[in-house]
Design an enzyme around this catalytic site. Structure first.
Site, PDB file in Angstrom:
ATOM      1  N   ARG A   1      -8.387  -0.605   5.634  1.00 26.40           N
ATOM      2  CA  ARG A   1      -7.887  -1.752   4.752  1.00 26.40           C
ATOM      3  C   ARG A   1      -8.001  -1.762   3.755  1.00 26.40           C
ATOM      4  NH1 ARG A   1     -12.230  -3.046   2.179  1.00 26.40           N
ATOM      5  NH2 ARG A   1     -11.505  -4.581   1.717  1.00 26.40           N
ATOM      6  N   GLY A   2      -7.530  -3.282   2.189  1.00 23.30           N
ATOM      7  CA  GLY A   2      -8.200  -3.134   0.999  1.00 23.30           C
ATOM      8  C   GLY A   2      -7.117  -1.731   1.068  1.00 23.30           C
ATOM      9  N   ALA A   3      -6.557  -1.903  -0.318  1.00 22.52           N
ATOM     10  CA  ALA A   3      -4.554  -1.464  -0.892  1.00 22.52           C
ATOM     11  C   ALA A   3      -5.159  -0.047  -0.612  1.00 22.52           C
ATOM     12  CB  ALA A   3      -4.398  -2.411  -1.839  1.00 22.52           C
TER      13      ALA A   3
ATOM     14  N   ARG B   1       1.419  -4.325   7.501  1.00 23.04           N
ATOM     15  CA  ARG B   1       1.283  -5.638   6.685  1.00 23.04           C
ATOM     16  C   ARG B   1       2.221  -5.731   4.893  1.00 23.04           C
ATOM     17  NH1 ARG B   1      -5.207  -5.970   5.567  1.00 23.04           N
ATOM     18  NH2 ARG B   1      -4.740  -7.845   5.885  1.00 23.04           N
TER      19      ARG B   1
ATOM     20  N   GLN C   1     -15.715  -9.895   4.466  1.00 19.67           N
ATOM     21  CA  GLN C   1     -15.270  -8.239   3.870  1.00 19.67           C
ATOM     22  C   GLN C   1     -16.423  -8.279   2.625  1.00 19.67           C
ATOM     23  OE1 GLN C   1     -12.638 -10.530   5.021  1.00 19.67           O
ATOM     24  NE2 GLN C   1     -10.394  -9.146   4.953  1.00 19.67           N
TER      25      GLN C   1
ATOM     26  N   ASP D   1      -4.108  -6.751  -4.408  1.00 18.64           N
ATOM     27  CA  ASP D   1      -3.126  -6.254  -3.386  1.00 18.64           C
ATOM     28  C   ASP D   1      -1.905  -5.899  -4.000  1.00 18.64           C
ATOM     29  OD1 ASP D   1      -5.116  -7.213  -1.504  1.00 18.64           O
ATOM     30  OD2 ASP D   1      -4.218  -5.932  -0.155  1.00 18.64           O
TER      31      ASP D   1
ATOM     32  N   ASN E   1      -4.641 -11.934  -4.318  1.00 14.79           N
ATOM     33  CA  ASN E   1      -5.936 -11.129  -4.041  1.00 14.79           C
ATOM     34  C   ASN E   1      -6.170 -11.775  -2.343  1.00 14.79           C
ATOM     35  OD1 ASN E   1      -8.000  -8.668  -3.581  1.00 14.79           O
ATOM     36  ND2 ASN E   1      -9.302 -10.491  -4.481  1.00 14.79           N
ATOM     37  N   LYS E   2      -7.975 -10.953  -1.557  1.00 14.53           N
ATOM     38  CA  LYS E   2      -8.030 -11.953  -0.448  1.00 14.53           C
ATOM     39  C   LYS E   2      -7.889 -13.507  -1.015  1.00 14.53           C
ATOM     40  CE  LYS E   2      -9.063 -10.600   2.335  1.00 14.53           C
ATOM     41  NZ  LYS E   2      -7.835 -10.983   3.515  1.00 14.53           N
TER      42      LYS E   2
HETATM   43  O1  MRU Z   1      -6.773  -7.950   3.963  1.00 10.39           O
HETATM   44  P1  MRU Z   1      -7.904  -6.892   3.186  1.00 10.39           P
HETATM   45  O2  MRU Z   1      -9.615  -6.625   3.984  1.00 10.39           O
HETATM   46  O3  MRU Z   1      -7.211  -5.385   3.359  1.00 10.39           O
HETATM   47  O4  MRU Z   1      -8.043  -7.410   2.162  1.00 10.39           O
HETATM   48  C1  MRU Z   1      -8.884  -6.394   0.443  1.00 10.39           C
HETATM   49  C2  MRU Z   1      -8.235  -7.063  -0.532  1.00 10.39           C
HETATM   50  O5  MRU Z   1      -7.738  -7.921  -1.232  1.00 10.39           O
HETATM   51  C3  MRU Z   1      -9.097  -6.498  -1.788  1.00 10.39           C
HETATM   52  O6  MRU Z   1      -9.234  -7.098  -2.335  1.00 10.39           O
HETATM   53  C4  MRU Z   1      -7.413  -5.258  -2.072  1.00 10.39           C
HETATM   54  O7  MRU Z   1      -6.872  -5.105  -1.524  1.00 10.39           O
HETATM   55  C5  MRU Z   1      -7.812  -4.769  -3.390  1.00 10.39           C
HETATM   56  S1  MRU Z   1      -8.748  -3.189  -2.619  1.00 10.39           S
HETATM   57  C6  MRU Z   1      -9.649  -2.706  -4.162  1.00 10.39           C
END
Ligand code: MRU
Length: 365
Positions: free
Chosen positions: A58-60, A101, A208, A249, A259-260
Site C-alpha cells: 500500500r501507499g501510492a 484500487r 496505518q 494519492d 490522501n488518506k
Molecule cells: O490506503 P493506503 O494505506 O494505501 O493510503 C495511503 C496514503 O494515503 C498515503 O498517504 C499515500 O498513498 C502516500 S504514500 C507515500
C-alpha cells in the site's frame, strides 16, 4: 506463499522486490505489521490484485512499483510470439491490475508507463520486449528511491532543528521503496541531527499511522508520539507542531489533493492554528488529467473495517449503515506547498505544475 522471516530492524526490509528466478513479486505484508514480519511471494494476477486491494502492499509509490513488477511478471508468462497477440493479453492483465484500487494515480501511471515500453518497441521480438519491461520496472524502483530522497531534501528546507512535525497515515518508507515521501524530510533530518519531535496520527480505520508510521519512525530512533486522530487540534493548539507533512494519492491540476481519510481535517485544523500544511508528492502523483479534487474517484471500503476490525467483539450495532471512504480531498487553499522531487510548488498550482512538467520534459531530452 508467505514466510515469516527472522526479525531484523524493519527499515532493513524491502517493501517491494523482484525475485525473477522464481517469477515472483516479493512484498512485505503490511497487514501483519508491527506484530509479525512476513514476506509474501506473489506469482499470479489474482495474488497481486488481492495484495493491492487488501493493502498488503500500500501507499501510492509502493503500489506503482508493485504493479510495474507485477505486470512484468505477467507479461513474462505470455506465450504469444507475435506483437499484437502479446499486446492484447498484456492490456487485459494491465486493466485487471488497474482495477485493484481507484484513488492512487501511481497505479495507472506505472501500468501505462509499462505499456509504453511495449508500444515503443513493437518492432522487436516479444522476448526482447519482455527484457525491456524488466529493465523499466527495475528503473522505476530505483527512481522512486531517488525521488523520495529529493523530496526529503526540499522538505527539509521548510523546517528547522527541534521542530514538531505532525503526519497522518503512512507516507513512510513502507509506502515507498525507501525514505517515504512525508517522512523523507524527517529521515534526512534525523541523519543530520535535527531532533524533530514527530506526532503520528493513528489513522482510523486501518491504523496505518499506529501500525506503520509509529513503528518505522521508532525503529529509526526518531522521537515519535502516537496520537488519536481527534487529538491533532490539541497538539497544534498547544504550539507543539511547526509543520504538517502528509503524503498523497493523487494531486488534481488545481492543487486539490486526495490522501488518506482524515487528512483534510488535519489541514483545516492546521489553518486554524497557522501551522503550514505541506503535501509531499512525487510528480508521478500529479494528474493533470484530473481537473479538481471533485473529479477524483474516492475508494469506498467495506463496513467491517469500521465496525469490527481491531475490536475483540464488534463495536457497532449489527447492520448499522456505515460510510467508509478510504481517502478525502484537501482543498488547495489549505495547502502551503506541494513538495516534489523538483522543489516546493506553490499556488497558483495549475500554472506552477505546467512549468514543473515543462522542466521535467526538458530534462528527459
Ligand atoms: O490506503 P493506503 O494505506 O494505501 O493510503 C495511503 C496514503 O494515503 C498515503 O498517504 C499515500 O498513498 C502516500 S504514500 C507515500
Amino acid at each position: 506463499m508467505s514466510n515469516t522471516t527472522q526479525e531484523k530492524n524493519i527499515m532493513a526490509y524491502e517493501t517491494v522486490a523482484l525475485d525473477d528466478e522464481n517469477s515472483a513479486l516479493v512484498i512485505l505484508d503490511q497487514t501483519k505489521l508491527p506484530i509479525s514480519t512476513e514476506l509474501v511471494n506473489l506469482c499470479t494476477a489474482q495474488e497481486i490484485w488481492d495484495a493491492i486491494y487488501l493493502l498488503k502492499v500500500r501507499g501510492a509509490p509502493a503500489i506503482g512499483v508493485a504493479a510495474a513488477f507485477g505486470i512484468y511478471l505477467l507479461a513474462k508468462g505470455i506465450e504469444a510470439q507475435d506483437f499484437d497477440t502479446f499486446h492484447q493479453e498484456f492490456c487485459r492483465q494491465k486493466e485487471y491490475l488497474n482495477s485493484a484500487r481507484p484513488t492512487a494515480v501511481n497505479l495507472s501511471w506505472a501500468l501505462n508507463r509499462m505499456e509504453r515500453v511495449c508500444t515503443d518497441n513493437k518492432a522487436l521480438p516479444v522476448s526482447e520486449i519482455k527484457q525491456k519491461l524488466r529493465e523499466e520496472a527495475i528503473a522505476m524502483k530505483e527512481e522512486d528511491i531517488r525521488v523520495c530522497k529529493a523530496i526529503g531534501e526540499h522538505g527539509l528546507t521548510l523546517v528547522k532543528p527541534g521542530d514538531g512535525i505532525l503526519t497522518h497515515c503512512n507516507a513512510g518508507q513502507l509506502a515507498t521503496c525507501k525514505y517515504g515521501t512525508a517522512t523523507a524530510p524527517i529521515y534526512l533530518g534525523q541523519e543530520r541531527g535535527y531532533n524533530f519531535r514527530v506526532f503520528a496520527d493513528e489513522t482510523r480505520p486501518l491504523l496505518q499511522g499506529a501500525r506503520l508510521t509509529a513503528y518505522e519512525l521508532q525503529a529509526s530512533g526518531v522521537d515519535v508520539t502516537l496520537i488519536c486522530d481527534n487529538m491533532s487540534a490539541t497538539v497544534m493548539r498547544n504550539g507543539w507542531v511547526n509543520a504538517v507533512f502528509v503524503g498523497c494519492d493523487r494531486v488534481a491540476a488545481n492543487g486539490d489533493t486526495a490522501n488518506k481519510i482524515g487528512t483534510s481535517v488535519v489541514a483545516t485544523v492546521a489553518k486554524r492554528y497557522n501551522v503550514p500544511f505541506y503535501v509531499c508528492a512525487p510528480t508521478s502523483t500529479i494528474d493533470m488529467n484530473t481537473p479538481t479534487g471533485g473529479d477524483i474517484t474516492i475508494e469506498l471500503r467495506p463496513a467491517h473495517e469500521v465496525t469490527d476490525m481491531w475490536y475483540e467483539k464488534p463495536m457497532a450495532p449489527a447492520g448499522v449503515k456505515v460510510f467508509n471512504p478510504a481517502f478525502d480531498v484537501t482543498d488547495h487553499d489549505l495547502i502551503a506547498g506541494i513538495v516534489t522531487e523538483y522543489g516546493v510548488v506553490r499556488a497558483p498550482y495549475e500554472e506552477s505544475f505546467k512549468k514543473l512538467f515543462e522542466r521535467k520534459a526538458g530534462e528527459r531530452k
